[in-house]
Design a protein around this motif. Sequence first.
Motif, PDB file in Angstrom:
ATOM      1  N   ALA A 241      -9.188  40.856  24.046  1.00  0.00           N
ATOM      2  CA  ALA A 241      -9.603  39.641  23.341  1.00  0.00           C
ATOM      3  C   ALA A 241     -11.087  39.378  23.557  1.00  0.00           C
ATOM      4  N   ALA A 242     -11.575  39.689  24.752  1.00  0.00           N
ATOM      5  CA  ALA A 242     -12.989  39.441  25.055  1.00  0.00           C
ATOM      6  C   ALA A 242     -13.902  40.342  24.236  1.00  0.00           C
ATOM      7  N   ILE A 243     -13.561  41.614  24.131  1.00  0.00           N
ATOM      8  CA  ILE A 243     -14.422  42.540  23.385  1.00  0.00           C
ATOM      9  C   ILE A 243     -14.256  42.381  21.883  1.00  0.00           C
ATOM     10  N   ALA A 244     -13.167  41.718  21.464  1.00  0.00           N
ATOM     11  CA  ALA A 244     -12.950  41.486  20.033  1.00  0.00           C
ATOM     12  C   ALA A 244     -13.755  40.291  19.526  1.00  0.00           C
ATOM     13  N   ASP A 245     -14.430  39.574  20.438  1.00  0.00           N
ATOM     14  CA  ASP A 245     -15.300  38.448  20.082  1.00  0.00           C
ATOM     15  C   ASP A 245     -14.546  37.347  19.349  1.00  0.00           C
ATOM     16  N   ASP A 246     -13.339  37.021  19.853  1.00  0.00           N
ATOM     17  CA  ASP A 246     -12.573  35.924  19.242  1.00  0.00           C
ATOM     18  C   ASP A 246     -12.400  34.771  20.226  1.00  0.00           C
ATOM     19  N   GLY A 247     -13.376  34.607  21.095  1.00  0.00           N
ATOM     20  CA  GLY A 247     -13.315  33.511  22.055  1.00  0.00           C
ATOM     21  C   GLY A 247     -12.795  33.926  23.412  1.00  0.00           C
ATOM     22  N   GLY A 248     -12.352  35.173  23.524  1.00  0.00           N
ATOM     23  CA  GLY A 248     -11.895  35.658  24.811  1.00  0.00           C
ATOM     24  C   GLY A 248     -10.527  35.180  25.227  1.00  0.00           C
ATOM     25  N   VAL A 249      -9.775  34.555  24.315  1.00  0.00           N
ATOM     26  CA  VAL A 249      -8.443  34.048  24.643  1.00  0.00           C
ATOM     27  C   VAL A 249      -7.405  34.768  23.787  1.00  0.00           C
ATOM     28  N   PRO A 250      -6.508  35.526  24.397  1.00  0.00           N
ATOM     29  CA  PRO A 250      -5.480  36.237  23.628  1.00  0.00           C
ATOM     30  C   PRO A 250      -4.492  35.254  22.985  1.00  0.00           C
ATOM     31  N   GLU A 251      -3.844  35.686  21.940  1.00  0.00           N
ATOM     32  CA  GLU A 251      -2.770  34.907  21.341  1.00  0.00           C
ATOM     33  C   GLU A 251      -1.546  35.022  22.250  1.00  0.00           C
ATOM     34  N   PRO A 252      -1.041  33.916  22.799  1.00  0.00           N
ATOM     35  CA  PRO A 252       0.030  33.986  23.806  1.00  0.00           C
ATOM     36  C   PRO A 252       1.291  34.669  23.294  1.00  0.00           C
ATOM     37  N   ARG A 253       1.627  34.474  22.032  1.00  0.00           N
ATOM     38  CA  ARG A 253       2.849  35.112  21.524  1.00  0.00           C
ATOM     39  C   ARG A 253       2.714  36.635  21.523  1.00  0.00           C
ATOM     40  N   GLU A 254       1.521  37.135  21.201  1.00  0.00           N
ATOM     41  CA  GLU A 254       1.316  38.575  21.210  1.00  0.00           C
ATOM     42  C   GLU A 254       1.436  39.137  22.629  1.00  0.00           C
ATOM     43  N   VAL A 255       0.913  38.413  23.592  1.00  0.00           N
ATOM     44  CA  VAL A 255       1.005  38.863  24.979  1.00  0.00           C
ATOM     45  C   VAL A 255       2.460  38.819  25.449  1.00  0.00           C
ATOM     46  N   ALA A 256       3.188  37.774  25.057  1.00  0.00           N
ATOM     47  CA  ALA A 256       4.608  37.678  25.407  1.00  0.00           C
ATOM     48  C   ALA A 256       5.385  38.859  24.843  1.00  0.00           C
ATOM     49  N   CYS A 257       5.055  39.253  23.622  1.00  0.00           N
ATOM     50  CA  CYS A 257       5.753  40.391  23.005  1.00  0.00           C
ATOM     51  C   CYS A 257       5.412  41.700  23.707  1.00  0.00           C
ATOM     52  N   ARG A 258       4.164  41.856  24.136  1.00  0.00           N
ATOM     53  CA  ARG A 258       3.797  43.059  24.883  1.00  0.00           C
ATOM     54  C   ARG A 258       4.589  43.160  26.179  1.00  0.00           C
ATOM     55  N   ILE A 259       4.676  42.048  26.883  1.00  0.00           N
ATOM     56  CA  ILE A 259       5.411  42.045  28.151  1.00  0.00           C
ATOM     57  C   ILE A 259       6.889  42.327  27.908  1.00  0.00           C
ATOM     58  N   ALA A 260       7.471  41.672  26.907  1.00  0.00           N
ATOM     59  CA  ALA A 260       8.889  41.874  26.608  1.00  0.00           C
ATOM     60  C   ALA A 260       9.159  43.322  26.196  1.00  0.00           C
ATOM     61  N   GLU A 261       8.226  43.909  25.459  1.00  0.00           N
ATOM     62  CA  GLU A 261       8.360  45.293  25.021  1.00  0.00           C
ATOM     63  C   GLU A 261       8.420  46.241  26.216  1.00  0.00           C
ATOM     64  N   LEU A 262       7.539  46.007  27.194  1.00  0.00           N
ATOM     65  CA  LEU A 262       7.532  46.850  28.389  1.00  0.00           C
ATOM     66  C   LEU A 262       8.788  46.641  29.228  1.00  0.00           C
TER      67      LEU A 262
END
Length: 361
Positions: A241-262
């Motif tokens: 999120a930081a290198i994507a220049d979108d404020g450095g804050v990930p979208e929480p739902r996307e992070v939740a899905c990554r964790i659930a996927e793993l």
Amino acid sequence: MLVATSTKANEEVLQRSRAPYNSCFNGAAPSAFPRDREGEICGTGKSLKLNSGSCYIPKDNVKKPQGEDAHFISQDECTVGVADGVGGWAKCGIDSGEYSRQLMSNSLISVQNQLHQTGSVVDPERILSDAYSKTKAQGSSTACIITLTDQQCLHAVNVGDSGFIIIRKGRTVYRSPVQQHYFNCPYQLGNDKKRDRPTSAKVIKMEVKVGDVIVVGTDGLFDNMFEREIEETVMKAAYEAAIADDGGVPEPREVACRIAELALYNSFDVHSATPFQVESEMAGKKHRGGKIDDITVIVSYVQQADFWQGYSPHKKNQSILGVSGLQVKNGTVTMNKSMGFMKQCAISLFLQLVPKAKTYT
């Protein structure tokens, strides 16, 4: 009583994965706090908010397509909750998912009622008590409800083996304790005399800071992922999120899905160490790899209230009741279309890497 028979190595793995780096306690153990309350240390600084998102992956079961987990998110009230229906009821022909769904639905109603009555104060202990008194379905469930107060304090109530961790600067600074009667038998709310009551819940109050990440989940998450794996996933999302220049804050739902996927991937993997395998060996049980289960993950970012208002994609007064890929937003039911896709991708990836693997229902 079960006697631990695990090896010293397994004990060390478990201790490393769960060791709290909790500066709030100033070195005191959680048990040092009276009346089953932990860490009642909260700040009085600038108002904070939770920016939350969720992912739910029910295990494949044609008889119970909704699974046995349930959860809710109340954005404006900075309150979230998860529940996990106890699967043992299936032997009696009872779907405990009905109990967990009703419990979370009643919890969300209680949040809204409290806000209407008090104007701003939400008490998770009262939420759990109210929801429990109104839940009449058969079965039983664990529960974890968390709210962020206006004193920079995380106020939580937890029954059983659902729970949460707080990640600060890439390290877990706190993990909620697991409540079990014995191995794989968590404390659980229910209507029959043998079940636990809300008074058995662990009450937790912790100071939080801007930038903290709170990961809430059912045992489908914590049985299949060590804390270090969750930390790495959260930090990777923050870096991207930081290198994507979108404020450095990930979208929480996307992070939740990554964790659930793993967690889903690990649940099918019979070759890698998992928390459930380690705990099984410590209890004198034989188990290899992960544990196939429903997986619920909520990720909440602690942000300043003014920043949150400008950044969050969520609309005001939005409440979400998550049930098996369905979301209820202000009375409107919508299908979370990516949920099934995420599940299929995770299973497909696992089968490609481990061709001889079997899937279970």
